[in-house]
Write a protein that holds these residues in place. Structure first.
Motif, PDB file in Angstrom:
ATOM      1  N   ILE A  15       0.838  -1.207   0.000  1.00 48.44           N
ATOM      2  CA  ILE A  15       0.000   0.000   0.000  1.00 48.44           C
ATOM      3  C   ILE A  15       0.869   1.252   0.000  1.00 48.44           C
ATOM      4  N   GLN A  16       1.938   1.237   0.812  1.00 49.93           N
ATOM      5  CA  GLN A  16       2.836   2.389   0.906  1.00 49.93           C
ATOM      6  C   GLN A  16       3.517   2.672  -0.437  1.00 49.93           C
ATOM      7  N   VAL A  17       4.036   1.626  -1.072  1.00 42.27           N
ATOM      8  CA  VAL A  17       4.710   1.813  -2.361  1.00 42.27           C
ATOM      9  C   VAL A  17       3.705   2.269  -3.418  1.00 42.27           C
ATOM     10  N   GLY A  18       2.495   1.684  -3.386  1.00 42.51           N
ATOM     11  CA  GLY A  18       1.462   2.092  -4.334  1.00 42.51           C
ATOM     12  C   GLY A  18       1.131   3.569  -4.204  1.00 42.51           C
ATOM     13  N   ASP A  19       1.033   4.046  -2.971  1.00 43.15           N
ATOM     14  CA  ASP A  19       0.765   5.471  -2.745  1.00 43.15           C
ATOM     15  C   ASP A  19       1.904   6.334  -3.278  1.00 43.15           C
ATOM     16  N   SER A  20       3.143   5.882  -3.074  1.00 42.67           N
ATOM     17  CA  SER A  20       4.302   6.648  -3.554  1.00 42.67           C
ATOM     18  C   SER A  20       4.308   6.735  -5.074  1.00 42.67           C
ATOM     19  N   VAL A  21       4.025   5.630  -5.734  1.00 39.08           N
ATOM     20  CA  VAL A  21       3.992   5.623  -7.201  1.00 39.08           C
ATOM     21  C   VAL A  21       2.931   6.603  -7.708  1.00 39.08           C
ATOM     22  N   LYS A  22       1.766   6.580  -7.078  1.00 40.43           N
ATOM     23  CA  LYS A  22       0.693   7.477  -7.515  1.00 40.43           C
ATOM     24  C   LYS A  22       1.051   8.940  -7.251  1.00 40.43           C
ATOM     25  N   ASN A  23       1.695   9.210  -6.109  1.00 41.67           N
ATOM     26  CA  ASN A  23       2.076  10.597  -5.798  1.00 41.67           C
ATOM     27  C   ASN A  23       3.126  11.117  -6.764  1.00 41.67           C
ATOM     28  N   TYR A  24       4.167  10.316  -7.017  1.00 48.62           N
ATOM     29  CA  TYR A  24       5.239  10.757  -7.902  1.00 48.62           C
ATOM     30  C   TYR A  24       4.816  10.756  -9.368  1.00 48.62           C
ATOM     31  N   GLY A  25       3.819   9.961  -9.703  1.00 48.91           N
ATOM     32  CA  GLY A  25       3.389   9.864 -11.094  1.00 48.91           C
ATOM     33  C   GLY A  25       2.084  10.578 -11.390  1.00 48.91           C
ATOM     34  N   LYS A  26       1.689  11.500 -10.507  1.00 53.25           N
ATOM     35  CA  LYS A  26       0.357  12.104 -10.655  1.00 53.25           C
ATOM     36  C   LYS A  26       0.226  13.009 -11.878  1.00 53.25           C
ATOM     37  N   TYR A  27       1.353  13.458 -12.427  1.00 50.60           N
ATOM     38  CA  TYR A  27       1.287  14.282 -13.633  1.00 50.60           C
ATOM     39  C   TYR A  27       1.588  13.463 -14.898  1.00 50.60           C
ATOM     40  N   LEU A  28       1.619  12.156 -14.747  1.00 48.01           N
ATOM     41  CA  LEU A  28       1.886  11.261 -15.873  1.00 48.01           C
ATOM     42  C   LEU A  28       0.637  10.450 -16.195  1.00 48.01           C
ATOM     43  N   LYS A  29       0.545   9.985 -17.409  1.00 49.14           N
ATOM     44  CA  LYS A  29      -0.557   9.099 -17.784  1.00 49.14           C
ATOM     45  C   LYS A  29      -0.105   7.656 -17.556  1.00 49.14           C
ATOM     46  N   ILE A  30      -0.052   7.306 -16.281  1.00 51.37           N
ATOM     47  CA  ILE A  30       0.466   6.003 -15.865  1.00 51.37           C
ATOM     48  C   ILE A  30      -0.617   5.264 -15.085  1.00 51.37           C
ATOM     49  N   LYS A  31      -0.840   4.016 -15.440  1.00 52.21           N
ATOM     50  CA  LYS A  31      -1.784   3.190 -14.685  1.00 52.21           C
ATOM     51  C   LYS A  31      -1.012   2.346 -13.675  1.00 52.21           C
ATOM     52  N   THR A  32      -1.471   2.379 -12.425  1.00 49.77           N
ATOM     53  CA  THR A  32      -0.842   1.618 -11.352  1.00 49.77           C
ATOM     54  C   THR A  32      -1.882   0.734 -10.685  1.00 49.77           C
ATOM     55  N   VAL A  33      -1.521  -0.524 -10.440  1.00 53.46           N
ATOM     56  CA  VAL A  33      -2.406  -1.448  -9.726  1.00 53.46           C
ATOM     57  C   VAL A  33      -1.620  -2.060  -8.571  1.00 53.46           C
TER      58      VAL A  33
END
Length: 303
Positions: A91-109
């Motif tokens: 969950i922690q890593v998922g949140d970090s990916v979403k925070n750092y990638g929030k200006y990118l068109k990146i899908k994270t699961v």
């Protein structure tokens, strides 16, 4: 590393630098300064650094940079696989990916055990750029044909020593055998033992060896103090330290669920906002409890 450099000097893209600025980070930590350029260059790495030194951003930032500048996800495929040992870390890593990638068109699961698998299968149906997973749940999804690992370009093993300590060796080796041989692999660990060496020799390609303050076992942001005390006085000492140091939040580790329940009853009897977290709770309950603690709604969290 004595010289102070900026995140921009590491070669990260502007939309990632913007997300870093939003988080309030000014300079990269030592492990970030050493690891990010190597991952950006496409090298396999083995990075040894203790908890609390910024390892998550060390692989999250360069991987986001790489995949955002290259071709988009093919339907049903997975480009980046990040394996972690625990549900909370996922969950922690998922949140970090979403925070750092929030200006990118990146899908994270993010997939983990202890919760209904069906929504995770639906999330993976169209493929994903980045998949964060615990080993057991990932194999459950693979066995149900819910995830495609044949197109993985980047593999990250986060807290590799804990993956092995928690008994995931067989699952880990099976997962890696399912991946393409042509890929980039980053291994992050706090310690280097024989099992880690074996893993490195078997699955990494001429990795760059990165070590940060190997002689230390605790991050320099943590102060360690020991207080010898009779068993019957532990609870009272905890409250004395809390009041003396004027702590705002306290995480207390104990050796059993029964001890956790007893301490929780004591703290609540003294009218302190307290909660407990342990393996007997559902993942939903554990996540809710952690969020309450992180948001300051709980003063004491007994684990």
């Amino acid at each position: 590393m004595n010289s102070i450099i900026s995140f921009k000097e590491l070669g990260l893209a502007e939309n990632i630098l913007k997300a870093i600025k939003d988080k309030g980070y000014l300079q990269p930590t030592e492990i970030q300064q050493k690891a990010i350029p190597e991952i950006l260059k496409g090298n396999d790495i083995i990075a040894l650094s203790q908890t609390g030194t910024g390892k998550t951003a060390s692989f999250t930032l360069p991987v986001l940079n790489r995949i955002s500048s290259e071709f988009k996800t093919r339907k049903g495929s997975t480009r980046v696989l990040i394996l972690v040992p625990t549900r909370e870390l996922a969950i922690q890593v998922g949140d970090s990916v979403k925070n750092y990638g929030k200006y990118l068109k990146i899908k994270t699961v993010t997939v983990l055990g202890g919760v209904n698998i069906n929504p995770q299968m639906q999330d993976l149906a169209g493929g994903t750029d980045i998949l964060i997973a615990t080993p057991g749940r990932l194999l459950d999804l693979y066995d149900k044909n819910a995830v495609n690992l044949k197109s993985v370009e980047f593999l990250v093993l986060d807290e590799a020593d804990k993956l092995l300590d928690l008994g995931f060796k067989d699952e880990l080796y099976r997962i890696i055998d399912l991946l393409p041989q042509k890929r980039e692999t980053s291994l992050f660990s706090a310690t280097l033992n024989e099992e880690i060496r074996e893993l490195t020799k078997k699955f990494l390609n001429n990795p760059i060896d990165i070590r940060v303050k190997e002689e230390e076992t605790t991050a320099n942001t943590i102060t360690e103090i020991i207080h010898p005390v009779d068993k019957g006085l532990k609870n009272l000492l905890l409250l004395k330290l809390f009041n003396d140091y004027k702590w705002e939040r306290v995480l207390v580790f104990v050796n059993s669920q029964n001890r956790a329940k007893r301490l929780l009853r004591f703290l609540q009897s003294k009218n302190y906002s307290s909660d407990t977290i342990h393996g007997g709770l559902t993942q939903f309950a554990r996540t809710e409890t952690l969020n309450k603690f992180k948001n300051g709604k709980t003063i004491f969290l007994v684990a």
